[in-house]
Design a protein around this motif. Structure first.
Motif, PDB file in Angstrom:
ATOM      1  N   GLY A  21      -4.574 114.923 147.211  1.00 35.29           N
ATOM      2  CA  GLY A  21      -4.510 113.705 146.404  1.00 35.29           C
ATOM      3  C   GLY A  21      -3.077 113.248 146.178  1.00 35.29           C
ATOM      4  N   ALA A  22      -2.193 114.207 145.934  1.00 35.37           N
ATOM      5  CA  ALA A  22      -0.793 113.873 145.667  1.00 35.37           C
ATOM      6  C   ALA A  22      -0.118 113.265 146.892  1.00 35.37           C
ATOM      7  CB  ALA A  22      -0.040 115.123 145.220  1.00 35.37           C
ATOM      8  N   TYR A  23      -0.348 113.845 148.054  1.00 36.60           N
ATOM      9  CA  TYR A  23       0.283 113.304 149.271  1.00 36.60           C
ATOM     10  C   TYR A  23      -0.300 111.934 149.626  1.00 36.60           C
ATOM     11  CZ  TYR A  23       3.278 117.289 150.306  1.00 36.60           C
ATOM     12  OH  TYR A  23       4.276 118.223 150.253  1.00 36.60           O
ATOM     13  N   VAL A  24      -1.595 111.768 149.377  1.00 37.04           N
ATOM     14  CA  VAL A  24      -2.228 110.472 149.660  1.00 37.04           C
ATOM     15  C   VAL A  24      -1.661 109.396 148.737  1.00 37.04           C
ATOM     16  CG1 VAL A  24      -4.424 109.252 149.446  1.00 37.04           C
ATOM     17  CG2 VAL A  24      -4.320 111.412 150.676  1.00 37.04           C
ATOM     18  N   LYS A  25      -1.418 109.765 147.493  1.00 34.38           N
ATOM     19  CA  LYS A  25      -0.849 108.839 146.516  1.00 34.38           C
ATOM     20  C   LYS A  25       0.517 108.332 146.998  1.00 34.38           C
ATOM     21  CE  LYS A  25       0.458 108.783 141.609  1.00 34.38           C
ATOM     22  NZ  LYS A  25       0.662 109.651 140.448  1.00 34.38           N
ATOM     23  N   ASN A  26       1.221 109.200 147.708  1.00 35.88           N
ATOM     24  CA  ASN A  26       2.573 108.880 148.173  1.00 35.88           C
ATOM     25  C   ASN A  26       2.632 108.215 149.540  1.00 35.88           C
ATOM     26  OD1 ASN A  26       4.737 109.296 146.511  1.00 35.88           O
ATOM     27  ND2 ASN A  26       4.632 111.521 146.700  1.00 35.88           N
ATOM     28  N   ASN A  27       1.511 108.228 150.255  1.00 41.49           N
ATOM     29  CA  ASN A  27       1.506 107.710 151.622  1.00 41.49           C
ATOM     30  C   ASN A  27       0.316 106.791 151.833  1.00 41.49           C
ATOM     31  OD1 ASN A  27       3.660 109.400 153.211  1.00 41.49           O
ATOM     32  ND2 ASN A  27       2.574 110.871 151.924  1.00 41.49           N
ATOM     33  N   ALA A  28       0.577 105.491 151.846  1.00 44.29           N
ATOM     34  CA  ALA A  28      -0.496 104.501 151.915  1.00 44.29           C
ATOM     35  C   ALA A  28      -1.334 104.644 153.184  1.00 44.29           C
ATOM     36  CB  ALA A  28       0.084 103.100 151.829  1.00 44.29           C
ATOM     37  N   GLU A  29      -0.765 105.221 154.250  1.00 45.29           N
ATOM     38  CA  GLU A  29      -1.518 105.308 155.509  1.00 45.29           C
ATOM     39  C   GLU A  29      -2.379 106.573 155.596  1.00 45.29           C
ATOM     40  OE1 GLU A  29       2.729 106.489 156.787  1.00 45.29           O
ATOM     41  OE2 GLU A  29       1.727 105.697 155.039  1.00 45.29           O
ATOM     42  N   LEU A  30      -2.343 107.404 154.534  1.00 42.84           N
ATOM     43  CA  LEU A  30      -3.144 108.632 154.556  1.00 42.84           C
ATOM     44  C   LEU A  30      -4.379 108.512 153.663  1.00 42.84           C
ATOM     45  CD1 LEU A  30      -0.386 111.394 154.425  1.00 42.84           C
ATOM     46  CD2 LEU A  30      -1.491 110.394 156.426  1.00 42.84           C
ATOM     47  N   TYR A  31      -5.321 109.440 153.891  1.00 42.18           N
ATOM     48  CA  TYR A  31      -6.598 109.374 153.184  1.00 42.18           C
ATOM     49  C   TYR A  31      -7.124 110.782 152.934  1.00 42.18           C
ATOM     50  CZ  TYR A  31     -11.493 108.040 152.321  1.00 42.18           C
ATOM     51  OH  TYR A  31     -12.731 107.866 151.761  1.00 42.18           O
ATOM     52  N   ASN A  38      -8.154 126.465 138.901  1.00 47.30           N
ATOM     53  CA  ASN A  38      -9.084 126.464 140.025  1.00 47.30           C
ATOM     54  C   ASN A  38      -9.095 125.125 140.733  1.00 47.30           C
ATOM     55  OD1 ASN A  38     -10.783 128.841 140.613  1.00 47.30           O
ATOM     56  ND2 ASN A  38     -11.064 128.793 138.392  1.00 47.30           N
ATOM     57  N   ALA A  39      -9.110 125.166 142.052  1.00 45.43           N
ATOM     58  CA  ALA A  39      -9.215 123.913 142.810  1.00 45.43           C
ATOM     59  C   ALA A  39      -9.945 124.190 144.115  1.00 45.43           C
ATOM     60  CB  ALA A  39      -7.832 123.361 143.097  1.00 45.43           C
ATOM     61  N   GLU A  40     -10.541 123.137 144.683  1.00 43.04           N
ATOM     62  CA  GLU A  40     -11.213 123.285 145.978  1.00 43.04           C
ATOM     63  C   GLU A  40     -10.263 122.883 147.088  1.00 43.04           C
ATOM     64  OE1 GLU A  40     -15.318 123.205 145.691  1.00 43.04           O
ATOM     65  OE2 GLU A  40     -15.302 121.360 144.510  1.00 43.04           O
ATOM     66  N   HIS A  41     -10.639 123.208 148.303  1.00 43.04           N
ATOM     67  CA  HIS A  41      -9.794 122.851 149.451  1.00 43.04           C
ATOM     68  C   HIS A  41     -10.290 121.569 150.078  1.00 43.04           C
ATOM     69  CE1 HIS A  41      -8.049 126.832 149.133  1.00 43.04           C
ATOM     70  NE2 HIS A  41      -9.274 127.254 148.950  1.00 43.04           N
ATOM     71  N   GLY A  42      -9.364 120.645 150.259  1.00 40.50           N
ATOM     72  CA  GLY A  42      -9.719 119.345 150.815  1.00 40.50           C
ATOM     73  C   GLY A  42      -9.009 119.074 152.125  1.00 40.50           C
ATOM     74  N   LEU A  43      -9.186 117.849 152.607  1.00 38.45           N
ATOM     75  CA  LEU A  43      -8.685 117.488 153.933  1.00 38.45           C
ATOM     76  C   LEU A  43      -7.974 116.133 153.883  1.00 38.45           C
ATOM     77  CD1 LEU A  43      -9.147 118.597 156.970  1.00 38.45           C
ATOM     78  CD2 LEU A  43     -10.755 116.696 157.129  1.00 38.45           C
ATOM     79  N   VAL A  44      -6.749 116.104 154.423  1.00 39.51           N
ATOM     80  CA  VAL A  44      -6.016 114.841 154.524  1.00 39.51           C
ATOM     81  C   VAL A  44      -6.047 114.380 155.980  1.00 39.51           C
ATOM     82  CG1 VAL A  44      -3.857 113.638 153.972  1.00 39.51           C
ATOM     83  CG2 VAL A  44      -4.413 115.762 152.795  1.00 39.51           C
ATOM     84  N   ILE A  45      -6.345 113.086 156.170  1.00 43.70           N
ATOM     85  CA  ILE A  45      -6.346 112.506 157.520  1.00 43.70           C
ATOM     86  C   ILE A  45      -5.592 111.170 157.487  1.00 43.70           C
ATOM     87  CG2 ILE A  45      -8.553 113.577 158.168  1.00 43.70           C
ATOM     88  CD1 ILE A  45      -9.861 110.790 157.635  1.00 43.70           C
ATOM     89  N   ASN A  46      -5.428 110.550 158.635  1.00 45.91           N
ATOM     90  CA  ASN A  46      -4.881 109.198 158.677  1.00 45.91           C
ATOM     91  C   ASN A  46      -5.991 108.209 158.328  1.00 45.91           C
ATOM     92  OD1 ASN A  46      -2.006 109.300 159.576  1.00 45.91           O
ATOM     93  ND2 ASN A  46      -2.917 110.480 161.254  1.00 45.91           N
ATOM     94  N   LYS A  47      -5.611 107.193 157.566  1.00 47.48           N
ATOM     95  CA  LYS A  47      -6.592 106.200 157.110  1.00 47.48           C
ATOM     96  C   LYS A  47      -7.361 105.591 158.297  1.00 47.48           C
ATOM     97  CE  LYS A  47      -5.993 104.055 152.812  1.00 47.48           C
ATOM     98  NZ  LYS A  47      -5.025 103.358 151.979  1.00 47.48           N
ATOM     99  N   LYS A  48      -6.697 105.419 159.404  1.00 46.14           N
ATOM    100  CA  LYS A  48      -7.346 104.788 160.559  1.00 46.14           C
ATOM    101  C   LYS A  48      -8.479 105.658 161.126  1.00 46.14           C
ATOM    102  CE  LYS A  48      -4.006 106.432 164.042  1.00 46.14           C
ATOM    103  NZ  LYS A  48      -4.701 107.690 164.313  1.00 46.14           N
ATOM    104  N   ASP A  49      -8.539 106.937 160.725  1.00 48.97           N
ATOM    105  CA  ASP A  49      -9.577 107.847 161.234  1.00 48.97           C
ATOM    106  C   ASP A  49     -10.744 108.043 160.264  1.00 48.97           C
ATOM    107  OD1 ASP A  49      -8.155 108.277 163.570  1.00 48.97           O
ATOM    108  OD2 ASP A  49      -7.073 110.000 162.750  1.00 48.97           O
TER     109      ASP A  49
END
Ligand code: ARG
Length: 259
Positions: free
Chosen positions: A194-204, A118-129
């Motif tokens: 979380g996984a994509y954010v871990k791989n991309n410093a400019e994402l959040y 089970n997992a919830e749905h989250g949101l990835v954005i650019n860190k600058k936002d």
């Protein structure tokens, strides 16, 4: 003598019927074919292992256990998420594990195992936002990236007012679009965010969580393939009892490469 011969013939007939039943396409084989969409770390993703491109992830570990319990070899086919159920129906694959949510609409087309995660749905954005997107209402009218054919497509449409939905086949491409400013945010399951954010410093990854009553991941098989489904459910039950799924999730999460 004849009796023994009969026994042997019956035994080998049962064996081949089982194998045919497994692949569903009538050719004898000792393998089972998994359909997945390997753009969804930590569920399934590409990783270089000993210099070789390999599909890994906790879904893949579950698939290996299913194959092991069936006593057959596992073959993995990496496809687009949106085509997986059609591939199952046309026997291109025997089963699907792809972080797939067993919603009512899909359950009309295929059969699902018990939920294994089970997992919830989250949101990835650019860190600058970060300061721009704090609440779902801040996303009003924005360009939202979702995977084509995923339930996030519906979730974003229903829960974000006036969202301009951009649906692409691969999540990795959605992340590229986000980084280049072509979409404002991407909706995916939280562990994936979380996984994509871990791989991309400019994402959040924001704190925003989307509601989903039908949530969870299950294994899909062709409608009516009861024999295979029973075996899959037994494997899942064993893995849950042995706390293996948690272990697979942890290992897969840790094995995601940092850039
Ligand atoms: N849980 C969502 C769904 O079932 C998304 C799954 C996406 N999986 C993937 N391997 N890309 O629609």
């Amino acid at each position: 003598m004849i009796k023994r011969l009969k026994k042997i013939i019956t035994a080998s007939m049962i064996l081949s019927i089982t194998v045919i039943g497994l692949t569903g396409c009538g050719k004898e084989t000792d393998k089972i074919v998994l359909g997945t969409s390997a753009d969804y770390p930590p569920y399934e993703f590409h990783k270089e292992v000993n210099g070789k491109d390999t599909i890994v992830g906790f879904d893949i570990e579950i698939a290996k256990e299913i194959a092991k319990d069936l006593g057959v070899e596992l073959e993995i086919k990496d496809m687009e998420f949106g085509g997986l159920l059609a591939d199952l129906k046309t026997n291109k694959v025997d089963f699907v594990i792809a972080g797939m949510t067993p919603d009512a609409e899909r359950a009309k087309e295929v059969d699902f195992s018990t939920i294994y995660y089970n997992a919830e749905h989250g949101l990835v954005i650019n860190k600058k936002d970060i300061d721009k997107y704090k609440d779902i209402s801040d996303l009003k009218g924005k360009i939202i990236g979702v995977q084509k054919g995923s339930i996030q497509e519906d979730i974003a449409t229903e829960q974000i007012e006036g969202a301009q939905i951009k649906a692409l086949g691969k999540v990795s491409n959605l992340i590229l679009e986000l980084k280049t400013g072509k979409v404002d945010a991407v909706v995916v399951e939280q562990p994936v965010a979380g996984a994509y954010v871990k791989n991309n410093a400019e994402l959040y990854m924001t704190d925003i969580i989307f509601k989903d009553e039908e949530g969870g991941s299950a294994v899909a098989v062709k409608k009516g393939n009861k024999e295979l489904l029973d075996s899959i459910n037994k494997t899942i039950e064993r893995l849950i009892k042995e706390n293996k799924i948690d272990e697979f999730v942890l290992n897969a999460t840790e094995s995601i490469d940092n850039e």
